[in-house]
Enzyme design. Sequence first.
Site, PDB file in Angstrom:
ATOM      1  N   HIS A  57       0.870  -1.154   0.061  1.00  0.00           N
ATOM      2  CA  HIS A  57       0.257   0.117  -0.184  1.00  0.00           C
ATOM      3  C   HIS A  57       0.860   1.115   0.110  1.00  0.00           C
ATOM      4  O   HIS A  57       1.272   1.700   0.878  1.00  0.00           O
ATOM      5  CB  HIS A  57      -0.778  -0.044   1.253  1.00  0.00           C
ATOM      6  CG  HIS A  57      -2.094   0.962   1.084  1.00  0.00           C
ATOM      7  ND1 HIS A  57      -3.344   0.660   1.058  1.00  0.00           N
ATOM      8  CD2 HIS A  57      -1.693   2.381   1.324  1.00  0.00           C
ATOM      9  CE1 HIS A  57      -3.919   2.054   0.967  1.00  0.00           C
ATOM     10  NE2 HIS A  57      -3.187   3.088   1.127  1.00  0.00           N
ATOM     11  N   HIS A  59       1.224   5.446  -2.022  1.00  0.00           N
ATOM     12  CA  HIS A  59       1.021   6.563  -2.977  1.00  0.00           C
ATOM     13  C   HIS A  59       2.035   7.167  -3.688  1.00  0.00           C
ATOM     14  O   HIS A  59       2.630   8.025  -3.085  1.00  0.00           O
ATOM     15  CB  HIS A  59       0.162   7.496  -1.999  1.00  0.00           C
ATOM     16  CG  HIS A  59      -1.040   7.033  -1.294  1.00  0.00           C
ATOM     17  ND1 HIS A  59      -2.178   7.269  -2.138  1.00  0.00           N
ATOM     18  CD2 HIS A  59      -1.370   6.273  -0.459  1.00  0.00           C
ATOM     19  CE1 HIS A  59      -3.073   6.636  -1.291  1.00  0.00           C
ATOM     20  NE2 HIS A  59      -2.573   6.085  -0.385  1.00  0.00           N
ATOM     21  N   GLN A 152      -9.691   9.462  -4.989  1.00  0.00           N
ATOM     22  CA  GLN A 152      -9.199  10.247  -3.713  1.00  0.00           C
ATOM     23  C   GLN A 152     -10.765  11.109  -3.354  1.00  0.00           C
ATOM     24  O   GLN A 152     -10.740  11.213  -2.134  1.00  0.00           O
ATOM     25  CB  GLN A 152      -8.061  11.017  -3.834  1.00  0.00           C
ATOM     26  CG  GLN A 152      -7.826  12.183  -3.008  1.00  0.00           C
ATOM     27  CD  GLN A 152      -7.268  11.423  -1.778  1.00  0.00           C
ATOM     28  OE1 GLN A 152      -5.971  10.969  -1.527  1.00  0.00           O
ATOM     29  NE2 GLN A 152      -8.095  10.982  -0.514  1.00  0.00           N
ATOM     30  N   HIS A 210      -9.351   1.795   0.202  1.00  0.00           N
ATOM     31  CA  HIS A 210      -9.114   2.686   1.466  1.00  0.00           C
ATOM     32  C   HIS A 210     -10.449   2.288   2.226  1.00  0.00           C
ATOM     33  O   HIS A 210     -11.548   2.659   1.617  1.00  0.00           O
ATOM     34  CB  HIS A 210      -8.868   3.926   1.311  1.00  0.00           C
ATOM     35  CG  HIS A 210      -7.519   4.418   0.874  1.00  0.00           C
ATOM     36  ND1 HIS A 210      -6.879   3.911  -0.449  1.00  0.00           N
ATOM     37  CD2 HIS A 210      -6.542   5.024   1.276  1.00  0.00           C
ATOM     38  CE1 HIS A 210      -5.777   4.345  -0.604  1.00  0.00           C
ATOM     39  NE2 HIS A 210      -5.359   5.105   0.593  1.00  0.00           N
ATOM     40  N   GLU A 213     -10.924   4.484   7.230  1.00  0.00           N
ATOM     41  CA  GLU A 213      -9.684   5.052   7.686  1.00  0.00           C
ATOM     42  C   GLU A 213     -10.145   6.510   8.561  1.00  0.00           C
ATOM     43  O   GLU A 213      -9.966   7.485   8.203  1.00  0.00           O
ATOM     44  CB  GLU A 213      -8.703   5.702   6.529  1.00  0.00           C
ATOM     45  CG  GLU A 213      -7.361   5.931   6.989  1.00  0.00           C
ATOM     46  CD  GLU A 213      -6.414   6.903   5.925  1.00  0.00           C
ATOM     47  OE1 GLU A 213      -6.918   6.608   4.742  1.00  0.00           O
ATOM     48  OE2 GLU A 213      -5.391   7.084   6.043  1.00  0.00           O
ATOM     49  N   ASP A 309       2.279   3.392   2.965  1.00  0.00           N
ATOM     50  CA  ASP A 309       1.157   4.099   2.554  1.00  0.00           C
ATOM     51  C   ASP A 309       1.909   5.614   2.037  1.00  0.00           C
ATOM     52  O   ASP A 309       1.683   5.971   1.006  1.00  0.00           O
ATOM     53  CB  ASP A 309       0.550   4.555   3.739  1.00  0.00           C
ATOM     54  CG  ASP A 309      -0.833   5.341   3.592  1.00  0.00           C
ATOM     55  OD1 ASP A 309      -1.158   5.281   2.257  1.00  0.00           O
ATOM     56  OD2 ASP A 309      -1.596   5.565   4.577  1.00  0.00           O
ATOM     57  N   TRP A 315       0.642  13.935   3.788  1.00  0.00           N
ATOM     58  CA  TRP A 315       0.255  13.137   4.896  1.00  0.00           C
ATOM     59  C   TRP A 315       1.338  12.845   6.110  1.00  0.00           C
ATOM     60  O   TRP A 315       1.263  12.509   7.200  1.00  0.00           O
ATOM     61  CB  TRP A 315      -0.426  12.014   4.627  1.00  0.00           C
ATOM     62  CG  TRP A 315      -1.623  12.151   3.712  1.00  0.00           C
ATOM     63  CD1 TRP A 315      -2.818  12.531   4.358  1.00  0.00           C
ATOM     64  CD2 TRP A 315      -1.764  12.232   2.410  1.00  0.00           C
ATOM     65  NE1 TRP A 315      -3.859  12.766   3.172  1.00  0.00           N
ATOM     66  CE2 TRP A 315      -3.308  12.737   2.199  1.00  0.00           C
ATOM     67  CE3 TRP A 315      -0.973  12.339   1.381  1.00  0.00           C
ATOM     68  CZ2 TRP A 315      -3.604  12.774   0.965  1.00  0.00           C
ATOM     69  CZ3 TRP A 315      -1.511  12.461   0.120  1.00  0.00           C
ATOM     70  CH2 TRP A 315      -2.648  12.638  -0.223  1.00  0.00           C
TER      71      TRP A 315
HETATM   72 FE   FE2 Z   1      -3.529   5.142   1.426  1.00  0.00          FE
END
Ligand code: FE2
Length: 426
Positions: A57, A59, A152, A210, A213, A309, A315
């Site tokens: 996982h 991005h 997203q 996802h 979360e 991630d 993030w």
């Molecule tokens: Fe993610």
Amino acid sequence: MLDLLIHNATLPDGRTGMSVTVQDGRITQVEPGLMAPAHSVVDAQGQLLSPPFVDAHFHMDATLSYGLPRVNQSGTLLEGIALWGELKPHLTQEALVERALAYCDWAVAKGLLAVRSHVDVCDPRLLAVEALLEVKRRVAPYLDLQLVAFPQDGVLRDPQAMDKLQRALAMGVDVVGGIPHFERTMADGALSVKLLCELAAAQGKLVDMHCDESDDPMSRHIETLAFETQRLGLHGRVTGSHCTSMHSMDNYYVSKLLPLIAEAGVSIVSNPLINITLQGRSDSYPKRRGMTRVPELLAAGVNVAFGHDCVMDPWYSLGSGDMLEVASMGLHVAQMTSQSAMRQCFDAVTTNAARILHLDGYGLEVGCHADLVLLQAGDPIEALRLRATRLMVWRRGQLVAQTPAAVTQLQIAGRPTSTNLRHFGH
Ligand code: FE2
């Protein structure tokens, strides 16, 4: 003559003194004490030889963008999503490709040779999709990059998202993604799961959403995902990522939920570095850890992997592509400290993750791809403890990265002259 012989290796299952031979990019023998002529002969000196790390996982469209156009002040998931929205209009294909390729270099250096990356499809230009498809093609000789069409902004919340997601799949993106907890209502979240699973079933695609979360114990989209997986016969082809709300759910409800996930053959990806960082932000004390119930899922028979991630993006400001750091954080947060649980944490960034990606030819069996990592450690637990140096990394039998052993020269009277933090006698 063989292409490659690695001898005197310790394998993750504990076998020692093992030789691995390679011909034409494949493992041809795994035997104790075997010696044979080869173009390249490596004495592993008893250190750990593992299949490569796999990140289930990530991005890659956002990676290495930290600080663009500003940093995340609140440290929350939602500010991160807003910040990504600010950055998106300014993205260029060249910059995306450059950052992703740089990250893949980091990954290879750390023995990470397969990555499942979500790619945001909520941009009418589908710039990131084009960029990551280009990156996938360029890194293919040394890294497996699998792409997930990730809406997203919500596949229902953004009215054009379903169309863009289908365009991304048509362009060659491998997996159907989703973000049900970001839809406007619980009902829309559930509907998004249903529609996306139906799309995946119709097109023969894998699914990775996802899922939940948040710290909201009522966010239960994983239940819908498992139900839809069963209804559509997608067993073994579906993954729920994050699932942080499970941390806060009622125990009785979870006692029903875990067998459903197991029966549906849904895999779970937990992202310990990010979950522990983003969740619990609205708590005072006690402050929730926000990581899903990894040991309980494993005990229920669910396949669980740890993902990275984020690395240096809206993030998360840290990270280096080191899956041992990821697994170490998972181990600590989940209190997986027994010998068997620590080994499970190593599996969560190797074999379990490979199963999620449906990687072909992964492993240390005869006939598998000769994708290998030699670590400066005696076993998987020591590798976790030390975030061990990846001494040598091979892809299809070719050396693709090499890092000198970490050895400190001591200058202390009456003490040995060097130490490498290993093998203190038990
Ligand atoms: Fe993610």
